[in-house]
Structure formats: structure tokens, C-alpha cells
Design an enzyme around this catalytic site. Structure first.
Site, PDB file in Angstrom:
ATOM      1  N   HIS A 207       0.819  -1.212   0.000  1.00 33.60           N
ATOM      2  CA  HIS A 207       0.000   0.000   0.000  1.00 33.60           C
ATOM      3  C   HIS A 207       0.849   1.256   0.000  1.00 33.60           C
ATOM      4  CE1 HIS A 207       0.407  -0.747   4.458  1.00 33.60           C
ATOM      5  NE2 HIS A 207       0.567   0.554   4.491  1.00 33.60           N
TER       6      HIS A 207
ATOM      7  N   HIS B  38       3.920   7.347   3.309  1.00 33.59           N
ATOM      8  CA  HIS B  38       4.855   6.215   3.337  1.00 33.59           C
ATOM      9  C   HIS B  38       4.499   5.204   2.254  1.00 33.59           C
ATOM     10  CE1 HIS B  38       1.614   4.557   5.995  1.00 33.59           C
ATOM     11  NE2 HIS B  38       1.975   3.391   5.510  1.00 33.59           N
TER      12      HIS B  38
ATOM     13  N   GLU C  75       7.583   1.366   5.256  1.00 39.86           N
ATOM     14  CA  GLU C  75       7.043   0.326   6.127  1.00 39.86           C
ATOM     15  C   GLU C  75       7.408  -1.030   5.529  1.00 39.86           C
ATOM     16  OE1 GLU C  75       2.817   0.617   6.743  1.00 39.86           O
ATOM     17  OE2 GLU C  75       2.693  -1.331   7.751  1.00 39.86           O
TER      18      GLU C  75
END
Lengths: 140, 140
Positions: free
Chosen positions: A8, A83, A132
Site C-alpha cells: 500500500h 509512506h 514500512e
């Protein structure tokens, strides 16, 4: 490590309901998950699906002033890209590799919004992108 | 419109060769296209593939001081997430829809890095995200 799936793109927003309306009405999204709070991270979260099982957009808004998003939203009052999250098969092995490279990892490994362990790597060690690293969800 | 495939995330970088080395060595990318110049846009570009036909990372660096990336890199000297690009089946129809909504479109529709027509929508009208709308490539 081997580059994993881009799970994502995290997009910060000051107001998640306004952001959901934008993604539905302007961008034409049809599948948007129900928002939920993640108090340990200080954020409210939902996911916008993109077609063909593609990378999701993760909308995140601050739960309160102490949220880690507060500083980002002070610099970017409308919100914006925050992010990118990449999947790995084994979170411990990935963490050890980033640590061995001297990358600054932000806090302990914890459970992320997809229910699998995640950690974040400092944008200053990642060409400016907060990154992440997340263990691949079972359905992924 | 209907939300299309997230074709790529554009990541700005001051030096594309350093960025390619980062994506290969730290992130473990194995498929990185040869960089090429797009003089009309003032950028040098290459694509990093993610697994399973996923969303690509588009690395972009400025060709010179007049590049539209110069301001972004002054604010973000290490680079970072710069735009998201979504596919549409028909660029003219999509442009008409954004115009009808009063969104500020940045310049004319032109040929993008994948060889199909694209346009950009102002981040201030898009919840803070510079958004590229691109006609789906033939192979996509």
C-alpha cells in the site's frame, strides 16, 4: 532482501471522512473499508482498493494531537503521500538485514493495520521515503 | 470516473544512479529499466518493477535547474514520494471530468514516460497529492 509486493501507499489526511468522499466521488473508488482506530499508533485508518488486486491506498488521520502524523500535517495541511509499505516473507529476517545495513528503525516491530508484524525505517536512511516493511498477510 | 490501476508511484531523487543503487542493493529490486531523459518534462526517468506485475516505482531526477523537480528537491533534499499515477481508458474523457469538477490541471495533455497521453492535477485540489492521470499502456 528481495523486493516484495508494494502492499500500500500511505496517504495522510487531516480528516478521514473527507478523504473517503474524495476517493469515492472524484477518483471513483468503489471498495473502501470501514475506518478503524489504531490507538497504539495514534491513527485512524481505512483502505481504498484499486482494481485488479492492485496496491491499496491506506488513508490515515491522526487520533489526537500526540499522533505521529501531527508534524506531517503541520507541514502538509492538506495531507499527502506519507509512506510506502512493502511485503516481506519474514519480518525478523528483514529487520535484521536493515539493522545490519545501519538503517534507523523507528521503534519496535508491532502489529500493523493488516494484522501482521510491521516496522518503519527512517526516511533519512531511505532516500527520503518513510518505508514500512510488513509481513505478507495470509490473503496476500 | 472509475478508479483505475495504480500504475506507478513517482519518487523524486537528486541523483538517479544513487537511487537505482539503493533500490537494487537495499530494497532488493531485480528489474530496473535503463534511465532515459524526457527533455520536455525536464526529468530523467527509470522504472523499478515490483513483484507479481505490481505497481512500479518511477524514479525521477531533474535534468537541470529549470526542472519542475527543483522546488520539490529544495524542500526535500533527499527526494521522496512525488506523485501517484492512475490509469484511465480514455484520457480526453478523464480530462473533461476533472475540468468539470473545477480541478486545476497542470498544462496540456502530453506523452508520458510509458508512451501514452497523461496530464497532472494540482495537489491542492487532490488532498495534497500531485496526481498523474495516464491512458492505460497497451501492455497494461
Amino acid at each position: 532482501m528481495n523486493l516484495g509486493r508494494l502492499n500500500h501507499v500511505g496517504v495522510a489526511t487531516p480528516d478521514i471522512d473527507t478523504a473517503i468522499a474524495f476517493w469515492r466521488d472524484t477518483m471513483g473508488a468503489t471498495i473502501v473499508s470501514e475506518p478503524f482506530d489504531m490507538p497504539a499508533q495514534g491513527v485512524r485508518v481505512c483502505f481504498v482498493d484499486t482494481p485488479n488486486g492492485g496496491t491499496q491506498i491506506e488513508l490515515i488521520s491522526p487520533l489526537d494531537e500526540s499522533s505521529p502524523l501531527t508534524g506531517f500535517l503541520e507541514r502538509n495541511p492538506l495531507g499527502g503521500q506519507h509512506h510506502m509499505a512493502f511485503e516481506v516473507p519474514n519480518i525478523e529476517a528483514a529487520r535484521a538485514e536493515f539493522e545490519a545495513e545501519g538503517k534507523r528503525i523507528l521503534g519496535p516491530t508491532r502489529i500493523g493495520a493488516h494484522g501482521t508484524p510491521v516496522f518503519f525505517v527512517h526516511p533519512k536512511d531511505m532516500n527520503g521515503t518513510l518505508t514500512e516493511i510488513m509481513e505478507t498477510p495470509a490473503h496476500g
